[in-house]
Design an enzyme around this catalytic site. Structure first.
Site, PDB file in Angstrom:
ATOM      1  N   ASP A   1      -1.888  12.069  -3.322  1.00 52.54           N
ATOM      2  CA  ASP A   1      -1.765  13.510  -3.525  1.00 52.54           C
ATOM      3  C   ASP A   1      -1.887  13.798  -5.015  1.00 52.54           C
ATOM      4  O   ASP A   1      -1.079  13.312  -5.811  1.00 52.54           O
ATOM      5  CB  ASP A   1      -0.413  13.992  -3.000  1.00 52.54           C
ATOM      6  CG  ASP A   1      -0.277  15.510  -2.998  1.00 52.54           C
ATOM      7  OD1 ASP A   1      -1.025  16.178  -3.738  1.00 52.54           O
ATOM      8  OD2 ASP A   1       0.585  16.018  -2.258  1.00 52.54           O
TER       9      ASP A   1
ATOM     10  N   ASP B   1     -10.765  10.671  -5.227  1.00 51.69           N
ATOM     11  CA  ASP B   1     -11.896  11.585  -5.407  1.00 51.69           C
ATOM     12  C   ASP B   1     -11.601  12.637  -6.465  1.00 51.69           C
ATOM     13  O   ASP B   1     -12.485  13.411  -6.828  1.00 51.69           O
ATOM     14  CB  ASP B   1     -12.191  12.294  -4.092  1.00 51.69           C
ATOM     15  CG  ASP B   1     -11.025  13.197  -3.699  1.00 51.69           C
ATOM     16  OD1 ASP B   1      -9.929  12.656  -3.431  1.00 51.69           O
ATOM     17  OD2 ASP B   1     -11.187  14.434  -3.703  1.00 51.69           O
TER      18      ASP B   1
ATOM     19  N   GLU C   1       5.039   5.228   3.330  1.00 48.06           N
ATOM     20  CA  GLU C   1       4.438   6.535   3.625  1.00 48.06           C
ATOM     21  C   GLU C   1       5.569   7.528   3.827  1.00 48.06           C
ATOM     22  O   GLU C   1       6.677   7.159   4.223  1.00 48.06           O
ATOM     23  CB  GLU C   1       3.574   6.408   4.886  1.00 48.06           C
ATOM     24  CG  GLU C   1       2.988   7.681   5.451  1.00 48.06           C
ATOM     25  CD  GLU C   1       2.028   8.357   4.499  1.00 48.06           C
ATOM     26  OE1 GLU C   1       2.398   9.456   4.023  1.00 48.06           O
ATOM     27  OE2 GLU C   1       0.958   7.820   4.213  1.00 48.06           O
TER      28      GLU C   1
ATOM     29  N   LYS D   1      -1.597  21.696  -8.892  1.00 45.73           N
ATOM     30  CA  LYS D   1      -1.128  22.952  -9.468  1.00 45.73           C
ATOM     31  C   LYS D   1      -0.465  22.728 -10.825  1.00 45.73           C
ATOM     32  O   LYS D   1       0.136  21.684 -11.077  1.00 45.73           O
ATOM     33  CB  LYS D   1      -0.149  23.645  -8.518  1.00 45.73           C
ATOM     34  CG  LYS D   1      -0.781  24.124  -7.219  1.00 45.73           C
ATOM     35  CD  LYS D   1       0.235  24.850  -6.354  1.00 45.73           C
ATOM     36  CE  LYS D   1      -0.386  25.336  -5.050  1.00 45.73           C
ATOM     37  NZ  LYS D   1       0.595  26.047  -4.194  1.00 45.73           N
TER      38      LYS D   1
ATOM     39  N   GLU E   1       0.853  -1.186   0.000  1.00 47.79           N
ATOM     40  CA  GLU E   1       0.000   0.000   0.000  1.00 47.79           C
ATOM     41  C   GLU E   1       0.890   1.238   0.000  1.00 47.79           C
ATOM     42  O   GLU E   1       1.752   1.397   0.858  1.00 47.79           O
ATOM     43  CB  GLU E   1      -0.933   0.043   1.211  1.00 47.79           C
ATOM     44  CG  GLU E   1      -1.878   1.245   1.153  1.00 47.79           C
ATOM     45  CD  GLU E   1      -2.822   1.358   2.336  1.00 47.79           C
ATOM     46  OE1 GLU E   1      -3.648   2.287   2.341  1.00 47.79           O
ATOM     47  OE2 GLU E   1      -2.725   0.528   3.271  1.00 47.79           O
TER      48      GLU E   1
END
Length: 331
Positions: free
Chosen positions: A105, A141, A55, A109, A29
């Site tokens: 993420d 999303d 992470e 921009k 993951e």
């Protein structure tokens, strides 16, 4: 359960990382956040697969570690690393059953798309590390990033894109619950390799030295009597560029601290080499003969790379500029 970069072999093996469950499926993951996904998802299997989580947030790492321990998931390894470095250097070819990416993420921009994980080079890397029948699972999303990732997967030439429903556990994560409370949904895609290209290990140069070895980068010098931390200012050094690696390394000396209970100082250094970033402590420790030893402190488990060697050299050079006399260099 939490592993440092230096704890891994390059490449590693499931049999070594999970000696009690070597034959179970192996799931990676990327960006596990506070660790909510895996306890939910692991419960859908008769036996929890072996889990490798990566992470960048140290706070998230600690939260996830507590959550997985509370769920009794012992065959789990968590680490703090850039995902592409872990996948390329640590994971063997054809080893993973799935790579899970929940709410990455999106770097929304303009001009920041090169920072996104799910681009064609990563899909080719992922295809090389997945077993036949394995897949990359994306839940997000972000409409534009979802379309971008699907397009990049197709352009990689090694992935088939299937639009499916998200695993229920992906909708129980921190961000999924946030968007659900706002009345927003999520997209999900399954990227399945149509080919398994050979992507070699070895993009990161690692020196096979032990902590007590004289090959660990170091220097011996004599400091001027008036030296002190008040002289410190942020300092940057760059070098190591080659035709094969034009980026080389960048070392940023961030701060200098007085050692507690010892005659000396500790310098915090930020080392960047391509996709690999490490933070190291370089100690400047007094010796019985009045000299000081400059070497890596025992902190964070970095691997010794050209950039890490350069960090020791950068600290030594900075001290020389302030009057230190170097009598030995080992970097």
């Amino acid at each position: 359960m939490i592993s440092r970069l230096s704890d891994f072999h390059f490449p590693d093996a499931a049999a070594r990382l999970y000696p009690d469950t070597p034959d179970r499926p192996w799931v990676l993951e990327v960006g596990f956040g506070d660790g909510r996904f895996w306890p939910h998802h692991a419960a859908t299997f008769p036996e929890a697969p072996n889990y490798l989580g990566v992470e960048l947030s140290g706070v998230s790492l600690l939260k996830a570690e507590r959550r997985l321990r509370a769920a009794g998931l012992q065959n789990a390894v968590l680490t703090k690393l850039p995902a592409s470095v872990l996948v390329r250097e640590v994971v063997p070819e054809g080893a993973l059953d799935a790579i899970v990416v929940n709410f990455p993420d999106p770097w929304p921009k303009a001009g920041h798309t090169d920072h996104r994980l799910l681009r064609a080079p990563f899909f080719r890397l992922a295809a090389s590390r997945l077993k036949p029948g394995g897949a990359v699972l994306l839940t997000t999303d972000h409409d534009e990033y979802f379309e971008f990732a699907c397009r990049e997967a197709e352009e990689s030439g090694v992935m088939r894109v299937d639009l499916t429903g998200a695993p229920p556990a992906a909708l129980e994560t921190k961000y999924a619950l946030k968007w659900r409370d706002l009345g927003l949904g999520a997209h999900h895609a399954r990227f399945t390799p149509t080919a398994h290209p050979h992507v070699p290990h070895g993009a990161v140069t690692r020196y096979p030295v032990k902590e007590e070895s004289p090959d660990v980068p170091h220097a011996i010098l004599t400091l001027p009597p008036e030296f002190g931390p008040r002289e410190f200012g942020k300092h940057t050094a760059r070098g190591g560029q080659t035709r094969e690696d034009p980026s080389g390394w960048t070392v940023v000396l961030l701060d200098l601290y007085r050692s507690l209970g010892k005659d000396g100082w500790v310098c915090l250094a930020h080392v960047v080499e391509g996709e690999l970033t490490q933070e190291v402590l370089v100690g400047v420790t007094g010796r019985g003969d009045g000299t000081h030893l400059v070497r890596l402190a025992r902190f964070g488990g970095p691997i010794i790379t050209p950039g890490v060697k350069a960090a020791v050299g950068t600290v030594t050079g900075w001290l020389e500029e302030r009057g230190a006399v170097v009598t030995h260099r080992g970097y």
